[in-house]
Write a protein that holds these residues in place. Structure first.
Motif, PDB file in Angstrom:
ATOM      1  N   SER A 111     -61.875  36.609  12.165  1.00 19.62           N
ATOM      2  CA  SER A 111     -61.877  36.284  13.598  1.00 19.62           C
ATOM      3  C   SER A 111     -62.487  37.467  14.335  1.00 19.62           C
ATOM      4  CB  SER A 111     -60.475  35.995  14.133  1.00 19.62           C
ATOM      5  OG  SER A 111     -59.650  37.123  14.026  1.00 19.62           O
ATOM      6  N   GLU A 112     -63.204  37.163  15.413  1.00 16.73           N
ATOM      7  CA  GLU A 112     -63.839  38.239  16.173  1.00 16.73           C
ATOM      8  C   GLU A 112     -62.827  39.071  16.944  1.00 16.73           C
ATOM      9  OE1 GLU A 112     -68.363  36.658  17.069  1.00 16.73           O
ATOM     10  OE2 GLU A 112     -66.873  36.488  18.662  1.00 16.73           O
ATOM     11  N   ARG A 113     -61.855  38.402  17.563  1.00 14.71           N
ATOM     12  CA  ARG A 113     -60.825  39.101  18.326  1.00 14.71           C
ATOM     13  C   ARG A 113     -59.468  38.502  17.996  1.00 14.71           C
ATOM     14  NH1 ARG A 113     -62.376  41.393  23.365  1.00 14.71           N
ATOM     15  NH2 ARG A 113     -60.157  41.812  23.676  1.00 14.71           N
ATOM     16  N   THR A 114     -58.439  39.339  17.967  1.00 15.96           N
ATOM     17  CA  THR A 114     -57.073  38.864  17.761  1.00 15.96           C
ATOM     18  C   THR A 114     -56.241  39.173  19.001  1.00 15.96           C
ATOM     19  OG1 THR A 114     -56.385  40.937  16.711  1.00 15.96           O
ATOM     20  CG2 THR A 114     -57.200  39.177  15.266  1.00 15.96           C
ATOM     21  N   PHE A 115     -55.271  38.298  19.273  1.00 16.32           N
ATOM     22  CA  PHE A 115     -54.403  38.454  20.436  1.00 16.32           C
ATOM     23  C   PHE A 115     -52.957  38.272  19.989  1.00 16.32           C
ATOM     24  CE2 PHE A 115     -58.570  37.257  21.929  1.00 16.32           C
ATOM     25  CZ  PHE A 115     -58.773  38.129  22.988  1.00 16.32           C
ATOM     26  N   LEU A 116     -52.219  39.375  20.004  1.00 16.70           N
ATOM     27  CA  LEU A 116     -50.841  39.386  19.524  1.00 16.70           C
ATOM     28  C   LEU A 116     -49.879  39.178  20.694  1.00 16.70           C
ATOM     29  CD1 LEU A 116     -48.824  39.853  17.173  1.00 16.70           C
ATOM     30  CD2 LEU A 116     -48.886  42.294  17.776  1.00 16.70           C
ATOM     31  N   LEU A 117     -49.143  38.088  20.651  1.00 17.49           N
ATOM     32  CA  LEU A 117     -48.134  37.809  21.667  1.00 17.49           C
ATOM     33  C   LEU A 117     -46.842  38.552  21.343  1.00 17.49           C
ATOM     34  CD1 LEU A 117     -48.667  33.957  21.975  1.00 17.49           C
ATOM     35  CD2 LEU A 117     -49.478  35.709  23.545  1.00 17.49           C
ATOM     36  N   PRO A 118     -46.061  38.901  22.351  1.00 18.94           N
ATOM     37  CA  PRO A 118     -44.804  39.604  22.085  1.00 18.94           C
ATOM     38  C   PRO A 118     -43.788  38.686  21.407  1.00 18.94           C
ATOM     39  CG  PRO A 118     -44.933  38.983  24.401  1.00 18.94           C
ATOM     40  CD  PRO A 118     -46.278  38.668  23.802  1.00 18.94           C
ATOM     41  N   ASN A 119     -43.035  39.236  20.462  1.00 17.62           N
ATOM     42  CA  ASN A 119     -41.917  38.505  19.857  1.00 17.62           C
ATOM     43  C   ASN A 119     -40.966  39.515  19.199  1.00 17.62           C
ATOM     44  OD1 ASN A 119     -40.091  36.912  18.584  1.00 17.62           O
ATOM     45  ND2 ASN A 119     -41.558  35.690  17.427  1.00 17.62           N
ATOM     46  N   PRO A 120     -39.979  39.996  19.960  1.00 20.32           N
ATOM     47  CA  PRO A 120     -38.975  40.879  19.374  1.00 20.32           C
ATOM     48  C   PRO A 120     -37.807  40.111  18.772  1.00 20.32           C
ATOM     49  CG  PRO A 120     -38.592  40.732  21.705  1.00 20.32           C
ATOM     50  CD  PRO A 120     -39.777  39.843  21.408  1.00 20.32           C
ATOM     51  N   PHE A 121     -37.903  38.773  18.681  1.00 17.29           N
ATOM     52  CA  PHE A 121     -36.760  37.936  18.343  1.00 17.29           C
ATOM     53  C   PHE A 121     -36.589  37.726  16.838  1.00 17.29           C
ATOM     54  CE2 PHE A 121     -38.724  36.220  22.362  1.00 17.29           C
ATOM     55  CZ  PHE A 121     -37.964  37.010  23.208  1.00 17.29           C
ATOM     56  N   TYR A 122     -37.667  37.789  16.087  1.00 13.01           N
ATOM     57  CA  TYR A 122     -37.588  37.684  14.626  1.00 13.01           C
ATOM     58  C   TYR A 122     -38.891  38.235  14.040  1.00 13.01           C
ATOM     59  CZ  TYR A 122     -40.259  33.347  15.412  1.00 13.01           C
ATOM     60  OH  TYR A 122     -41.205  32.429  15.812  1.00 13.01           O
ATOM     61  N   TYR A 123     -38.881  38.434  12.729  1.00 13.46           N
ATOM     62  CA  TYR A 123     -40.039  39.036  12.053  1.00 13.46           C
ATOM     63  C   TYR A 123     -40.393  38.198  10.822  1.00 13.46           C
ATOM     64  CZ  TYR A 123     -42.626  42.262   9.016  1.00 13.46           C
ATOM     65  OH  TYR A 123     -43.547  42.821   8.177  1.00 13.46           O
ATOM     66  N   ILE A 124     -41.671  37.916  10.672  1.00 18.21           N
ATOM     67  CA  ILE A 124     -42.165  37.198   9.481  1.00 18.21           C
ATOM     68  C   ILE A 124     -43.213  38.067   8.808  1.00 18.21           C
ATOM     69  CG2 ILE A 124     -43.398  35.171   8.633  1.00 18.21           C
ATOM     70  CD1 ILE A 124     -42.198  33.583  10.923  1.00 18.21           C
TER      71      ILE A 124
END
Length: 229
Positions: free
Chosen positions: A215-228
């Motif tokens: 992918s040319e650009r990545t956009f990480l949304l916030p999520n402090p609620f769980y981890y995968i």
């Protein structure tokens, strides 16, 4: 409210730091982390952070799409396109797959049964990115860690939420196991590229949604609620 949230969080972190100063190997307290995550969500800070990322993604897509042949947008589903917050809250941040959704509000609910309900509310900021992308001719693909057995419920949920037109929904084959979500998602993005598309943007709430390139650009949304992983 935001000032109170920041002050409370600073107090919690200072308490953790004080414990660490004693030379103990004890990690951050899970109960305190849950309180902080809930306040982050309820204070409006979470929504504001989602908005910040969405604005960046939308601006990039609108600028880049006209310059690319067959531009594509890849979206994760859980806590990227749809919200699991009601379930997270009902389960007190526990993440278990099996088990029925018990009757009544705020009752425990296994993730499988929750997904099969097809009742996840939309994340409106991501829906806006999706709509902007479609308006300029970007093809949308969904890639999710949900298993294939949840396809019909997931399709129903996506369409009800407003994601009405997309090229494909890629789901994990039944009983398949991956050390990281990236081991499934990155090859699926490469398969999209092999079809002649240029993935100009990839959005997800976990680092494993975005790892592996393609992918040319990545956009990480916030999520402090769980981890995968």
């Amino acid at each position: 409210m935001r000032g109170a949230f920041i002050a409370g969080l600073a107090l919690m972190l200072s308490a953790c730091a004080a414990a660490s100063a004693g030379g103990l190997a004890e990690p951050a307290n899970v109960g305190i982390a849950k309180i902080a995550a809930t306040r982050y969500h309820d204070s409006g800070a979470y929504a504001r952070d989602l908005e910040k990322v969405a604005r960046l993604a939308e601006a990039w897509i609108l600028r880049r799409a006209p310059r690319v042949n067959k531009p594509a947008l890849v979206l994760d589903i859980d806590d990227t396109s749809l919200s699991n917050w009601p379930e997270i809250l009902a389960n007190d941040f526990g993440r278990f797959v099996d088990g029925p959704c018990l009757a009544g509000p705020h009752q425990p609910c296994g993730w499988r049964d929750w997904d099969l309900k097809g009742a996840d509310p939309v994340l409106p900021t991501t829906l806006r990115v999706y709509q902007a992308a479609r308006a300029v001719g970007v093809t949308v693909f969904f890639i999710t860690g949900r298993p294939e057995s949840q396809r019909q419920a997931t399709l129903r949920n996506l369409r009800r939420a407003g994601y009405s037109t997309f090229a494909r929904l890629d789901m994990v084959p039944e009983n398949a196991r991956f050390a990281s979500a990236a081991d499934f998602k990155a090859p699926r993005r490469r398969a999209i590229e092999a079809e002649g598309y240029t993935i100009i943007a990839n959005m997800g709430d976990q680092h494993s949604d975005l790892a592996g390139g393609a992918s040319e650009r990545t956009f990480l949304l916030p999520n402090p609620f769980y981890y995968i992983p």
